[in-house]
Design a protein around this motif. Structure first.
Motif, PDB file in Angstrom:
ATOM      1  N   SER A 184     -11.630 -33.880 -29.363  1.00 34.87           N
ATOM      2  CA  SER A 184     -10.724 -34.749 -30.347  1.00 34.87           C
ATOM      3  C   SER A 184     -11.154 -36.026 -30.796  1.00 34.87           C
ATOM      4  CB  SER A 184      -9.751 -35.144 -29.006  1.00 34.87           C
ATOM      5  OG  SER A 184      -9.182 -33.830 -28.632  1.00 34.87           O
ATOM      6  N   PRO A 219      -6.229 -34.521 -33.566  1.00 31.77           N
ATOM      7  CA  PRO A 219      -6.980 -34.773 -32.427  1.00 31.77           C
ATOM      8  C   PRO A 219      -5.863 -34.587 -31.246  1.00 31.77           C
ATOM      9  CG  PRO A 219      -7.440 -36.794 -33.585  1.00 31.77           C
ATOM     10  CD  PRO A 219      -6.398 -36.106 -34.320  1.00 31.77           C
ATOM     11  N   PHE A 222      -5.626 -30.672 -31.009  1.00 34.17           N
ATOM     12  CA  PHE A 222      -6.769 -29.990 -30.334  1.00 34.17           C
ATOM     13  C   PHE A 222      -6.620 -30.290 -28.794  1.00 34.17           C
ATOM     14  CE2 PHE A 222      -9.137 -30.437 -34.222  1.00 34.17           C
ATOM     15  CZ  PHE A 222      -9.767 -29.064 -34.226  1.00 34.17           C
ATOM     16  N   ALA A 223      -6.048 -31.471 -28.445  1.00 40.53           N
ATOM     17  CA  ALA A 223      -6.052 -31.790 -27.157  1.00 40.53           C
ATOM     18  C   ALA A 223      -4.753 -30.877 -26.422  1.00 40.53           C
ATOM     19  CB  ALA A 223      -5.524 -33.264 -26.676  1.00 40.53           C
TER      20      ALA A 223
END
Length: 364
Positions: A184, A219, A222-223
């Motif tokens: 991220s 990000p 992605f997390a």
């Protein structure tokens, strides 16, 4: 879906097996180093093949930035006619040779490989043969650990499943969390570098707002999705993020967007090396400005006592005192005080003994 992606399963698994055979000459064939480096090499190979698409992406992004003012004008002009607005937009794209989808080409091109790798690792985790990976290679990959976490394990796996892969739930979650955070952060820094260094900040466009939004959205995505990715997929995505970051840094340094901070820095570097050809008039004007700035003297700082002394009343240079002021200055202090008192009393007496106002007739 397996039927559609089956050719990709064979392609991805074949590439991994070839790299694994090479790294097995250096590391233990069942080690995480051999299998992990095989996945990293897969990423590098795919990204090298995508370099032409990346160049198109850079050109498309710049063209879109240059077209934003014209696009905004079209939207304002035909805001009540959506069909005419779309036609004018397509005409603008055609005239400038810009394809809005070109900026997404690298992501779209590697998405099938990403999905194929995800499915291959899932089948390895289940102990099933896939592509060119026979049962012996599947068992070897299942035993491979990266920093204590099996490459086929996920953050959301149960403790029993992780134990069957020869690890503990704590090891798997610690490794996956660290990799998700790194993934991220690398994505955030890549997008932030693009926004702060390679964008013409003198032109405010909706495209900049979209890029700024993506800087925070990607990000987070992605997390959120990273907890369902196997460790091997996290290795893949972290590697591709690092590659993108390095590739972008190279492009921004060598070929930045005109008007951006990176462009100004590049011009300064070329000017310092004497490789930048400039108009002599511009060079002389810049030198004159720098000389004027250097010659400008800043006022010296003074203490409070000095400022108070400087602020007291001083006789202005070039003025002459009157004869009365000179006589008063020449007299001693007592005389000055007496004279001052006499003058005050004289003034007061003049006020008392001077001409009186006539009384009102009613008061006679």
């Amino acid at each position: 879906m397996d039927t559609i992606l089956n050719p990709l399963y064979y392609a991805v698994s074949w590439i991994i097996v070839q790299f694994h055979s090479f790294f097995s000459l250096i590391f233990n064939k069942d080690s995480g180093a051999a299998w992990g480096l095989s996945i990293v090499s897969l990423v590098v190979l795919i990204r090298i093949c995508l370099i032409p698409l990346f160049v198109k992406q850079i050109k498309a992004t710049r063209n879109m930035q240059a077209l934003q003012p014209k696009m905004k004008a079209i939207q304002e002009r035909y805001k009540s006619d959506k069909q005419r607005q779309s036609e004018e937009m397509m005409k603008l794209y055609k005239e400038s040779g810009t394809n809005p989808l070109s900026s997404c080409l690298p992501i779209l091109a590697q998405s099938p490989f990403f999905i194929a790798l995800y499915q291959v690792l899932n089948k390895i985790a289940g102990g099933h043969e896939v592509g060119v990976l026979d049962q012996g290679l599947v068992d070897s990959a299942r035993r491979a650990h990266i920093f204590g976490a099996p490459i086929a394990s996920k953050f959301m796996d149960s403790a029993s499943k992780v134990e069957s892969l020869g690890s503990t739930l704590t090891d798997v979650r610690v490794v996956t969390v660290i990799m998700i955070v790194l993934m991220s952060l690398s994505q955030f820094y890549t997008q932030r570098q693009l926004m702060t260094k390679n964008v013409d900040l003198t032109v405010k466009t909706p495209f900049m707002q979209q890029q700024k939004m993506l800087m925070y959205v990607f990000p987070i995505m992605f997390a959120v999705f990273g907890i369902n990715f196997p460790v091997g997929v996290l290795v893949y995505w972290l590697t591709t993020n690092v590659w993108t970051l390095g590739q972008q840094m190279f492009v921004i340094r060598r070929n930045p967007t005109p008007g951006s901070l990176a462009y100004t820095q590049r011009q300064e570097r070329l000017r310092a090396k004497g490789k930048l050809k400039e108009d002599p008039a511009e060079v002389e004007a810049r030198k004159a400005v720098e000389a004027a700035r250097a010659a400008r003297q800043q006022p010296k700082r003074q203490t409070k006592a000095k400022r108070q002394v400087a602020g007291t009343a001083q006789p202005v240079a070039g003025t002459k005192k009157t004869s009365l002021e000179k006589d008063r200055d020449d007299q001693p202090g007592d005389a000055k005080s007496k004279q001052g008192g006499t003058s005050r009393s004289a003034k007061s007496g003049q006020r008392k003994g001077g001409p009186q106002r006539p009384k009102h007739p009613s008061k006679k």
